[in-house]
Design a protein around this motif. Structure first.
Motif, mmCIF file in Angstrom:
data_model
loop_
_atom_site.group_PDB
_atom_site.id
_atom_site.type_symbol
_atom_site.label_atom_id
_atom_site.label_comp_id
_atom_site.label_asym_id
_atom_site.label_seq_id
_atom_site.Cartn_x
_atom_site.Cartn_y
_atom_site.Cartn_z
ATOM 1 N N ALA A 90 80.138 28.261 31.065
ATOM 2 C CA ALA A 90 79.221 28.103 29.941
ATOM 3 C C ALA A 90 78.869 29.420 29.257
ATOM 4 C CB ALA A 90 77.957 27.393 30.400
ATOM 5 N N GLY A 91 78.542 30.453 30.012
ATOM 6 C CA GLY A 91 78.135 31.719 29.389
ATOM 7 C C GLY A 91 79.187 32.279 28.443
ATOM 8 N N PRO A 92 80.400 32.517 28.933
ATOM 9 C CA PRO A 92 81.444 33.014 28.035
ATOM 10 C C PRO A 92 81.767 32.055 26.879
ATOM 11 C CG PRO A 92 82.071 33.385 30.308
ATOM 12 C CD PRO A 92 80.830 32.530 30.327
ATOM 13 N N ALA A 93 81.731 30.752 27.147
ATOM 14 C CA ALA A 93 82.014 29.781 26.078
ATOM 15 C C ALA A 93 80.977 29.884 24.961
ATOM 16 C CB ALA A 93 82.033 28.365 26.652
ATOM 17 N N VAL A 106 70.969 29.519 20.577
ATOM 18 C CA VAL A 106 69.777 28.912 21.155
ATOM 19 C C VAL A 106 70.192 28.202 22.434
ATOM 20 C CG1 VAL A 106 67.895 27.266 20.811
ATOM 21 C CG2 VAL A 106 68.708 28.633 18.886
ATOM 22 N N ILE A 107 69.479 28.523 23.501
ATOM 23 C CA ILE A 107 69.786 27.949 24.802
ATOM 24 C C ILE A 107 68.508 27.426 25.439
ATOM 25 C CG2 ILE A 107 71.847 29.333 25.262
ATOM 26 C CD1 ILE A 107 70.092 31.296 26.780
ATOM 27 N N ARG A 120 73.211 32.801 39.552
ATOM 28 C CA ARG A 120 73.833 33.121 38.270
ATOM 29 C C ARG A 120 73.142 32.303 37.202
ATOM 30 N NH1 ARG A 120 80.128 32.953 40.027
ATOM 31 N NH2 ARG A 120 79.954 34.575 41.570
ATOM 32 N N SER A 121 72.949 32.902 36.073
ATOM 33 C CA SER A 121 72.214 32.236 35.021
ATOM 34 C C SER A 121 72.982 32.349 33.715
ATOM 35 C CB SER A 121 70.834 32.873 34.893
ATOM 36 O OG SER A 121 70.208 32.463 33.724
ATOM 37 N N ALA A 128 72.617 39.091 27.876
ATOM 38 C CA ALA A 128 73.254 40.379 28.117
ATOM 39 C C ALA A 128 74.502 40.602 27.269
ATOM 40 C CB ALA A 128 73.617 40.502 29.592
ATOM 41 N N ARG A 129 75.207 39.513 26.903
ATOM 42 C CA ARG A 129 76.531 39.702 26.306
ATOM 43 C C ARG A 129 76.727 39.136 24.903
ATOM 44 N NH1 ARG A 129 77.581 38.977 31.857
ATOM 45 N NH2 ARG A 129 78.539 40.831 32.744
#
Length: 165
Positions: A90-93, A106-107, A120-121, A128-129
């Motif tokens: 999910a994060g990279p996507a 928006v998350i 992990r979040s 961060a990215r």
């Protein structure tokens, strides 16, 4: 550096069916009413088996889940909404999907947990990215109006990435 929500052309929302992601989707929809911007609802999914047949079937299942999550949000009909499923974590996507100038990611804010081990979040990864500002909306959010500004997490004068309330 701060931005008004009206400055964004597209609001990318991570949607996983959690109460936080549904609140984030509703929040984004409230901000774009009147045609100021579009909402892109993104659902990331991962496959355990990588064959063309299983990937196609899992993609269809992910699309069905995303459609049910959007339906559960009960968005107003006048919201310009696009949906996208992305294979991968999910994060990279989400950070790849929110890649345009003028984007806001928006998350759903993670629910507080009492655990001894760090976890992990997705929200931490995005904060961060992401190349764009990130706004985390709590699951119990009843916010219908936008915060005055969103803080760009990449500004060196900001000690911690957060949205201003």
């Amino acid at each position: 550096m701060s931005f008004a929500l009206r400055d964004f052309q597209r609001i990318v929302v991570g949607v996983d069916g959690s109460p936080g992601s549904i609140a984030a989707l509703r929040f984004a929809a409230d901000q774009v009413r009147g045609g100021r911007a579009e909402v892109l609802a993104v659902h990331a999914w991962q496959s355990a088996v990588h064959t063309p047949e299983t990937l196609a079937a899992e993609h269809e299942e992910a699309l069905g889940r995303l459609n049910s999550f959007v339906a559960a949000a009960e968005l107003p009909a006048d919201v310009e909404l696009r949906t996208e499923t992305v294979a991968g974590p999910a994060g990279p996507a989400l950070t790849r999907s929110a890649d345009r100038q003028g984007d806001l990611l928006v998350i759903g804010a993670p629910a507080p947990r009492r655990r001894l081990l760090p976890r992990r979040s997705v929200s931490r990864f995005c904060l961060a990215r992401a190349a764009c500002p990130v706004l985390a909306v709590p699951a119990d959010s009843r916010v219908s109006r936008a915060p005055e500004a969103v803080i760009d997490q990449h500004s060196p004068s900001v000690p911690s990435p957060r949205a201003a309330a």
